[in-house]
Design a protein around this motif. Structure first.
Motif, PDB file in Angstrom:
ATOM      1  N   VAL A 121       0.834  -1.203   0.000  1.00 36.31           N
ATOM      2  CA  VAL A 121       0.000   0.000   0.000  1.00 36.31           C
ATOM      3  C   VAL A 121       0.868   1.252   0.000  1.00 36.31           C
ATOM      4  O   VAL A 121       0.647   2.189  -0.779  1.00 36.31           O
ATOM      5  CB  VAL A 121      -0.943   0.005   1.216  1.00 36.31           C
ATOM      6  CG1 VAL A 121      -1.641   1.349   1.361  1.00 36.31           C
ATOM      7  CG2 VAL A 121      -1.980  -1.107   1.090  1.00 36.31           C
ATOM      8  N   LEU A 122       1.879   1.282   0.853  1.00 39.87           N
ATOM      9  CA  LEU A 122       2.717   2.467   0.970  1.00 39.87           C
ATOM     10  C   LEU A 122       3.549   2.701  -0.282  1.00 39.87           C
ATOM     11  O   LEU A 122       3.900   3.843  -0.600  1.00 39.87           O
ATOM     12  CB  LEU A 122       3.627   2.351   2.198  1.00 39.87           C
ATOM     13  CG  LEU A 122       2.898   2.181   3.538  1.00 39.87           C
ATOM     14  CD1 LEU A 122       3.892   2.132   4.686  1.00 39.87           C
ATOM     15  CD2 LEU A 122       1.887   3.298   3.759  1.00 39.87           C
ATOM     16  N   SER A 123       3.863   1.629  -1.009  1.00 42.80           N
ATOM     17  CA  SER A 123       4.638   1.771  -2.254  1.00 42.80           C
ATOM     18  C   SER A 123       3.761   2.100  -3.452  1.00 42.80           C
ATOM     19  O   SER A 123       4.273   2.427  -4.523  1.00 42.80           O
ATOM     20  CB  SER A 123       5.414   0.484  -2.530  1.00 42.80           C
ATOM     21  OG  SER A 123       4.520  -0.581  -2.851  1.00 42.80           O
ATOM     22  N   GLY A 124       2.440   1.973  -3.308  1.00 41.52           N
ATOM     23  CA  GLY A 124       1.522   2.263  -4.401  1.00 41.52           C
ATOM     24  C   GLY A 124       1.135   1.052  -5.233  1.00 41.52           C
ATOM     25  O   GLY A 124       0.364   1.179  -6.187  1.00 41.52           O
ATOM     26  N   ARG A 125       1.639  -0.149  -4.866  1.00 40.60           N
ATOM     27  CA  ARG A 125       1.257  -1.354  -5.623  1.00 40.60           C
ATOM     28  C   ARG A 125      -0.170  -1.778  -5.317  1.00 40.60           C
ATOM     29  O   ARG A 125      -0.781  -2.515  -6.077  1.00 40.60           O
ATOM     30  CB  ARG A 125       2.221  -2.510  -5.307  1.00 40.60           C
ATOM     31  CG  ARG A 125       3.646  -2.276  -5.760  1.00 40.60           C
ATOM     32  CD  ARG A 125       4.469  -3.555  -5.716  1.00 40.60           C
ATOM     33  NE  ARG A 125       4.492  -4.146  -4.389  1.00 40.60           N
ATOM     34  CZ  ARG A 125       5.379  -3.832  -3.455  1.00 40.60           C
ATOM     35  NH1 ARG A 125       6.301  -2.914  -3.697  1.00 40.60           N
ATOM     36  NH2 ARG A 125       5.353  -4.419  -2.275  1.00 40.60           N
ATOM     37  N   ALA A 126      -0.693  -1.351  -4.163  1.00 36.08           N
ATOM     38  CA  ALA A 126      -2.072  -1.657  -3.783  1.00 36.08           C
ATOM     39  C   ALA A 126      -2.692  -0.409  -3.177  1.00 36.08           C
ATOM     40  O   ALA A 126      -1.990   0.502  -2.719  1.00 36.08           O
ATOM     41  CB  ALA A 126      -2.126  -2.821  -2.796  1.00 36.08           C
ATOM     42  N   ASP A 127      -4.009  -0.361  -3.180  1.00 35.22           N
ATOM     43  CA  ASP A 127      -4.727   0.770  -2.585  1.00 35.22           C
ATOM     44  C   ASP A 127      -5.091   0.513  -1.122  1.00 35.22           C
ATOM     45  O   ASP A 127      -5.179   1.451  -0.323  1.00 35.22           O
ATOM     46  CB  ASP A 127      -5.998   1.052  -3.391  1.00 35.22           C
ATOM     47  CG  ASP A 127      -5.701   1.375  -4.834  1.00 35.22           C
ATOM     48  OD1 ASP A 127      -5.026   2.390  -5.088  1.00 35.22           O
ATOM     49  OD2 ASP A 127      -6.128   0.593  -5.723  1.00 35.22           O
ATOM     50  N   PHE A 128      -5.331  -0.756  -0.793  1.00 35.76           N
ATOM     51  CA  PHE A 128      -5.725  -1.125   0.563  1.00 35.76           C
ATOM     52  C   PHE A 128      -5.030  -2.423   0.954  1.00 35.76           C
ATOM     53  O   PHE A 128      -4.678  -3.243   0.100  1.00 35.76           O
ATOM     54  CB  PHE A 128      -7.241  -1.330   0.674  1.00 35.76           C
ATOM     55  CG  PHE A 128      -8.063  -0.115   0.359  1.00 35.76           C
ATOM     56  CD1 PHE A 128      -8.341   0.830   1.334  1.00 35.76           C
ATOM     57  CD2 PHE A 128      -8.577   0.081  -0.916  1.00 35.76           C
ATOM     58  CE1 PHE A 128      -9.106   1.949   1.044  1.00 35.76           C
ATOM     59  CE2 PHE A 128      -9.340   1.190  -1.218  1.00 35.76           C
ATOM     60  CZ  PHE A 128      -9.610   2.134  -0.233  1.00 35.76           C
TER      61      PHE A 128
END
Length: 450
Positions: free
Chosen positions: A204-211
């Motif tokens: 999430v923090l890297s932007g690969r996932a939203d949640f």
């Protein structure tokens, strides 16, 4: 004076206290008007500490003057009356300045008693006035229509977008975390398996996932303690929702397997613990812990051995082509796991109902009591409290609490203004069953191995 007469006197004193309270509230209302004109903040922490020190000092002086004659009983057989205590800054009755007289006259024991009594009442009066000032702030905020800032940077939104999002969970397809994710998000989302709880948050923090979906506590087994620590290790992580998933562990094995032939059962340690009664009934069966229930199901599928079984969800049995030997293996039929939905944006929905906080306290008597008192006197329901050791500080602890309330509520913000250093982990609502699903679980059946 008998008990009835004493109670009458107490009633009289209490009526006087009520009158004094009303008089104080009237003055507080005038203070609010002055603050409206001047634009000054409701909370003045320096003034409040000065007030606590002032009433504490006044109480000490009063007790030192009155305790020897009123609060301390002379020992039986003592003929002499206790002498009057010296008041700091005043001449003693004997005419000598600065020479202290024992609080209870001749008896050193009485003197110690007086010291204990003064200490007790000093703490009591500080706590009384601390709560009076908390109530005064609440009243001023209602008169002024102000909301004290929580100094948190959170922003209110009408709703948290959940359609067409990428949702990370720990484990493999069929894991309970995936079920919780699908229970909280619509079918048009992508559900991304991840190796560990840490990697779900990192995605999430890297932007690969939203949640990310994290289990945090189970109704039978308790807290998932490591995930409390994980939330603090990543300050950018924010709790945006929660999901309650009823958990029913199913015993599964390769087609053709039978319960009588099972020798080893794989599953997550919590799932094994939740099925303790099953293992007591079948002492020949060995419980083997694994990182994830779905991974346990895959392990059985890959083994090709009919003596192995797994405890996992019914969906995992479908995905990995296993036969169900027994349903509802867990002893607690109401077994439920609470999951947190984590993102990285500091937002909260207008109707958010639960507030999660973390804080550390100095190692002094009464510090936790004072924090809990701030919730009580702001009429807030504390729904969970969990302590965790602080790394590299032996026998010191940080606390995680859940409070029912919304950051837009003045009472919530007033309570936060009274807390020592704290972190808001999130203000959120229940995401469970928010979207109708096309199927109970749109899983792909896996045939012929992985």
């Amino acid at each position: 004076m008998g008990l009835a007469e004493l109670r009458e006197e107490l009633d009289r004193v209490d009526r006087e206290l009520v009158k004094l309270y009303r008089e104080r509230v009237s003055l507080v209302s005038e203070v609010a008007k002055e603050k409206r004109r001047s634009g000054r903040a409701v909370l003045d922490p320096v003034r409040e500490e000065e007030k606590l020190d002032s009433v504490s000092a006044f109480l000490k002086t009063e007790l030192r003057e009155k305790l020897p004659g009123e609060g301390i009983q002379r020992e039986e057989g003592t003929e002499k009356e206790p002498k009057r205590a010296a008041v700091p800054g005043k001449e003693t009755q004997g005419g000598e300045s600065g020479r202290g007289v024992p609080l209870s006259g001749e008896s050193e024991k009485d003197s110690r008693r007086a010291g204990v009594e003064i200490e007790f009442h000093e703490r009591a009066v500080r706590e009384l006035f601390r709560q009076l000032m908390s109530l005064s702030r609440r009243w001023q905020q209602r008169l002024l229509g102000r909301e004290p800032s929580p100094a948190s940077g959170f922003r209110e939104v009408s709703e948290i977008p959940r359609k067409k999002k990428r949702v990370a969970y720990q484990g493999l397809p069929g894991a309970y975390a995936e079920l919780a994710a699908r229970k909280s998000f619509p079918d048009d989302c992508r559900f991304l398996p991840s190796e560990s709880f840490r990697s779900t948050v990192e995605s999430v923090l890297s932007g690969r996932a939203d949640f990310a979906v994290l289990p945090i506590e189970n109704s039978s087994y308790g807290a998932v303690a490591d995930n409390f620590d994980l939330l603090l290790q990543f300050p950018e992580a924010v709790i945006l929702g929660e999901c309650f998933l009823p958990v029913e562990h199913v015993l599964m094995a390769l087609p053709g397997g039978a319960l009588s032939g099972i020798r080893r059962v794989f599953s997550h340690p919590q799932a094994l613990a939740q099925c303790e009664s099953f293992f007591r009934e079948h002492p020949r069966i060995e419980a083997v812990p694994m990182r994830n229930t779905a991974e346990a199901a895959r392990r059985v599928r890959e083994s090709g051995e009919r003596e192995l079984a797994a405890l996992a969800s019914e969906n995992a049995a479908e995905i990995y082509g296993l036969s169900i030997l027994q349903r509802a293996v867990n002893q607690q039929k109401s077994n439920t796991t609470r999951f947190l939905i984590v993102g990285k944006e500091k937002i909260y929905e207008r109707g958010a109902e639960r507030l999660s906080l973390s804080f550390e306290l100095s190692h002094r008597p009464g510090t936790l009591y004072q924090v809990l008192g701030s919730f009580l006197f702001n009429d807030l329901n504390l729904s969970m409290i969990q302590s965790r050791p602080v790394p590299d500080r032996p026998f010191e602890y940080r606390f995680f609490v859940d409070v029912m309330g919304n950051l837009s509520d003045p009472d919530v913000r007033n309570a936060l203004s009274e807390l020592p250093g704290f972190r808001i982990l999130g203000n959120y609502s229940d995401f469970s069953d928010a979207f109708p699903r096309k199927a109970a679980f749109p899983a792909e059946r896996i045939k012929g191995g992985i």
